[in-house]
Design a protein around this motif. Structure first.
Motif, PDB file in Angstrom:
ATOM      1  N   ASP B 119       0.815  -1.224   0.000  1.00  0.00           N
ATOM      2  CA  ASP B 119       0.000   0.000   0.000  1.00  0.00           C
ATOM      3  C   ASP B 119       0.845   1.268   0.000  1.00  0.00           C
ATOM      4  O   ASP B 119       0.583   2.205  -0.754  1.00  0.00           O
ATOM      5  CB  ASP B 119      -1.045   0.023   1.131  1.00  0.00           C
ATOM      6  N   ARG B 120       1.911   1.262   0.801  1.00  0.00           N
ATOM      7  CA  ARG B 120       2.749   2.456   0.841  1.00  0.00           C
ATOM      8  C   ARG B 120       3.452   2.679  -0.496  1.00  0.00           C
ATOM      9  O   ARG B 120       3.708   3.806  -0.897  1.00  0.00           O
ATOM     10  CB  ARG B 120       3.773   2.328   1.962  1.00  0.00           C
ATOM     11  N   TYR B 123       1.098   3.963  -3.239  1.00  0.00           N
ATOM     12  CA  TYR B 123       0.829   5.378  -2.973  1.00  0.00           C
ATOM     13  C   TYR B 123       1.691   6.269  -3.864  1.00  0.00           C
ATOM     14  O   TYR B 123       1.231   7.272  -4.398  1.00  0.00           O
ATOM     15  CB  TYR B 123       1.127   5.640  -1.496  1.00  0.00           C
ATOM     16  N   GLY B 279      -4.720  13.020   0.604  1.00  0.00           N
ATOM     17  CA  GLY B 279      -3.844  11.918   1.023  1.00  0.00           C
ATOM     18  C   GLY B 279      -4.645  10.737   1.540  1.00  0.00           C
ATOM     19  O   GLY B 279      -4.372   9.587   1.192  1.00  0.00           O
ATOM     20  N   GLU B 280      -5.648  11.018   2.354  1.00  0.00           N
ATOM     21  CA  GLU B 280      -6.449   9.932   2.932  1.00  0.00           C
ATOM     22  C   GLU B 280      -7.277   9.218   1.869  1.00  0.00           C
ATOM     23  O   GLU B 280      -7.433   8.005   1.899  1.00  0.00           O
ATOM     24  CB  GLU B 280      -7.337  10.482   4.054  1.00  0.00           C
ATOM     25  N   ARG B 282      -6.454   8.907  -1.213  1.00  0.00           N
ATOM     26  CA  ARG B 282      -5.510   8.114  -1.992  1.00  0.00           C
ATOM     27  C   ARG B 282      -5.299   6.756  -1.315  1.00  0.00           C
ATOM     28  O   ARG B 282      -5.353   5.715  -1.949  1.00  0.00           O
ATOM     29  CB  ARG B 282      -4.203   8.883  -2.049  1.00  0.00           C
ATOM     30  N   TYR B 283      -5.080   6.811   0.000  1.00  0.00           N
ATOM     31  CA  TYR B 283      -4.876   5.564   0.728  1.00  0.00           C
ATOM     32  C   TYR B 283      -6.154   4.718   0.762  1.00  0.00           C
ATOM     33  O   TYR B 283      -6.094   3.484   0.728  1.00  0.00           O
ATOM     34  CB  TYR B 283      -4.373   5.830   2.148  1.00  0.00           C
TER      35      TYR B 283
END
Lengths: 84, 579
Positions: B119-120, B123, B279-280, B282-283
């Motif tokens: 996941d990271r 991103y 950002g949130e 996207r995650y």
């Protein structure tokens, strides 16, 4: 006893002791630090675990999103979390 | 030191120029991207082998590696982008990466991902995708992931994200040929990539579409950038995107007012800063994709090897002694092995000078060769064994994953003086010799930290200063020379820390740079990678130091014609070099 469960104690990440888990509530940092924390996975409701702290409790090693990351104590203070 | 070699940019530009013409598709340009610790270097080495070229990105000190290979008459150029976690406008590496993609428009981006940390790593990949260039994902270190019980359905991930994925193992070379094949096909348009882009959720999409409508009013601007990317960046309050609008968009004021309006609307809706919202989201999108494609068979082993090692290495009390022990080994390898070799080179140069003096007629040419050129080149070469051995050691520390631990252990103490945990490594090396010490400041990622460390490192007493100090101390304080000597030694360290603090408070003031970093799992370093790294650094040292010192020695020879004055001139140069 029940109030202990109901009361969600929001504290900052530097207060969590080694071995305890937490859930991210809000990042109070701004600018570059906020962005870095966000990028590395400190997003709302994300859970993590404090692995260990270096001498003088700084920096702090944290497991988040399956990886180990290291934060300075001053940076950990900018993350509001709930202990779980 | 920061500018690329004089030929490099011209050659590059010609290459890039040709690649841009649609009718001349002989050169395929592949940009290699990825998070730190994704194994990108292994993939780059596996793809390019020894054919690497190192320079800098124009105008900045960010290192740029590229490599050319030839496959079936097709020339392929690989450009290694700096390893970053994100593509914000906060660090120079991130700006360099995205500007390269926006301005140079590579044919395809290969993004390297750590399969056990998907996941990271996705991103970053999704942020590259937004730049509007075709992209291929390399699901790297799949062997490690499978060992942990993580199975990724690559095909399904491709379908969901609209990007081809290839499974690879950089260290063994598995999947590299397929990766290259897919990348070439994507570059040639045979395989589709980037059919869709990340969905940020209804609210963000609404704001995003409204901004795009305004952006598209300027036709020229529309052709230059991906509107989708600019709109998202504006919502993220990205300074660099704002600057692009201000300087290049015909209706900048209108774009800004529309953006502000939508940002406020989003912030009201989510009661969160718009940058955080993006950002949130996207995650959240990644989380959805992973849930459908990644199966974790068994839970991670309760305590893995990395954690077992870290229990000792990062132990509150053992951590610092272990760090010093590791540094002692690196120091011993560099100097105990390196110094005799340096002396050998020095003696060899002396012999050569003597030989030339004997066989050549006395005159200007003989003098220039012996006192100018051999003297100068010898001065560079004597440091070479130290540089080679040091970078072997540092590369080993970096590749095993210990370097981040060293920073973790030492940071508290160094941070008091405004320095970073890693600054201690250049300091330690500088007690042996300032030249490799300063070169080892590369272990610091941040520019400010690096410059301050470089500025104060030479204050440490080094192997060359020690005998001079010892002699002076013996002459002036014959009674208690040992005590005085150690005081001078300590004073050097003290001054380094005090000056670092002063520099940080004055010249390099400004926002604190975050310490936030990953502690990667311990890995066995690949011999090939260590050797390539060592070779890169050493040849870079010879090129950069060699040209400067050779030029300086000829200048000194020219301006200080007599023996005595020349000696003074050399002292001057040496002082400058030591500073």
């Amino acid at each position: 006893m029940n109030t202990e469960i109901l009361e969600k104690t929001v504290t900052d990440l530097s207060q969590i002791v080694s071995g305890k888990k937490f859930k991210v509530a809000k990042i109070t940092a701004a600018g570059e630090i906020r962005r870095r924390l966000l990028d590395i996975g400190f997003i709302k409701n994300q859970t993590g675990c404090v692995i260990r702290k270096a001498l003088l409790k700084d920096p702090i090693e944290i497991e988040i999103k399956g990886a180990m990351v290291s934060l300075r104590r001053s940076e950990a203070k900018l993350i509001n979390v709930e202990e779980i | 030191m920061n500018t690329p070699g004089p030929q490099a940019p011209r050659r590059m530009r010609r290459r890039f120029g040709r690649g841009n013409h649609p009718e001349n598709k002989n050169i395929i340009r592949i940009a290699l991207a990825g998070n730190p610790n994704s194994g990108k270097t292994s993939i780059f080495n596996a793809l390019t082998g020894q054919h690497q070229h190192i320079g800098n990105y124009p105008g900045v000190t960010v290192e740029k590696k590229s490599g050319l290979i030839n496959i079936d008459g097709k020339i392929i150029e690989f450009i290694d982008l700096p390893g970053t976690y994100s593509l914000s406008a906060y660090s120079i590496e991130e700006i360099v990466s995205r500007d390269f993609v926006l301005n140079e428009k590579p044919d395809v981006i290969v993004d390297v991902l750590d399969s056990s940390n998907l996941d990271r790593h996705l991103y970053l990949l999704l942020q590259f995708q937004e730049l509007g260039v075709p992209i291929v994902g390399a699901l790297n270190m799949t062997d490690e992931a499978e060992e942990k019980g993580i199975h990724i359905n690559g095909e399904q991930l491709s379908t969901i994200l609209g990007i081809p994925f290839v499974k690879t193992v950089g260290n063994t070379g598995a999947g590299i040929d397929l990766l290259l094949d897919v990348a070439i096909k994507v570059a040639g348009g045979e395989l589709e990539s980037n059919k869709r882009h990340l969905n940020y959720g209804n609210h963000v999409e609404l704001a995003h579409n409204a901004i795009i409508d305004t952006l598209e009013l300027d036709n020229k601007f529309k052709q230059r950038y991906s509107m989708h990317w600019i709109a998202i960046k504006l919502l993220e309050k990205d300074r660099d995107a704002e600057r692009k609008i201000k300087n290049e968009h015909q209706f900048a004021d209108m774009v800004f007012s529309v953006t502000t309006e939508w940002r406020q609307w989003l912030e009201k809706h989510y009661s969160e800063d718009s940058e955080v919202v993006i950002g949130e989201q996207r995650y959240a999108y990644i989380h959805g994709a992973i849930k459908e494609t990644v199966i974790q068979f068994r839970k991670r082993k309760v305590i893995d090897i990395t954690e077992q090692i870290d229990r000792i290495v990062l132990n509150r009390y053992l951590g610092i002694p272990i760090f010093f022990a590791v540094m002692f080994v690196i120091y011993q390898i560099t100097f105990a092995l390196g110094n005799p070799l340096s002396d050998g080179i020095s003696a060899g140069c002396g012999q050569l000078s003597k030989l030339l003096t004997d066989i050549m007629p006395v005159g200007v040419l003989q003098d220039l060769l012996t006192n100018g050129i051999i003297n100068g080149v010898g001065g560079v070469l004597t440091f070479l064994p130290l540089v080679i051995l040091l970078f072997m050691g540092l590369s080993f520390l970096e590749d095993t994953g210990y370097m981040s631990r060293a920073a973790f252990v030492m940071d508290k103490f160094l941070h008091i003086f405004g320095l970073h945990g890693r600054s201690f490594i250049p300091f330690m090396i500088s007690t042996g010799c300032a030249v490799p010490g300063i070169m080892s400041a590369r272990v610091l990622a941040n520019r400010k930290d690096r410059i301050v460390t470089i500025l104060v490192s030479p204050l440490m007493m080094c192997g060359a200063k020690a005998p001079v100090v010892a002699m002076l101390v013996a002459a002036f304080f014959p009674e208690n020379s040992t005590l005085i000597f150690w005081n001078v030694w300590l004073f050097g360290w003290l001054m380094a820390f005090v000056l670092a603090l002063i520099f940080k408070r004055s010249l390099f003031r400004g926002e604190q740079t975050p310490f936030v970093m990953e502690l990667p799992p311990y890995r066995r370093p690949l011999f090939k990678n260590v050797i390539i790294h060592m070779w890169e650094k050493s040849s870079e040292y010879i090129k950069k130091a060699g040209t400067v010192i050779l030029a300086a020695s000829i200048v000194v020879w020219f301006y200080f014609p007599t023996q005595n004055r020349r000696r003074n001139g050399w002292m001057f140069i040496e002082i400058i070099l030591h500073l």
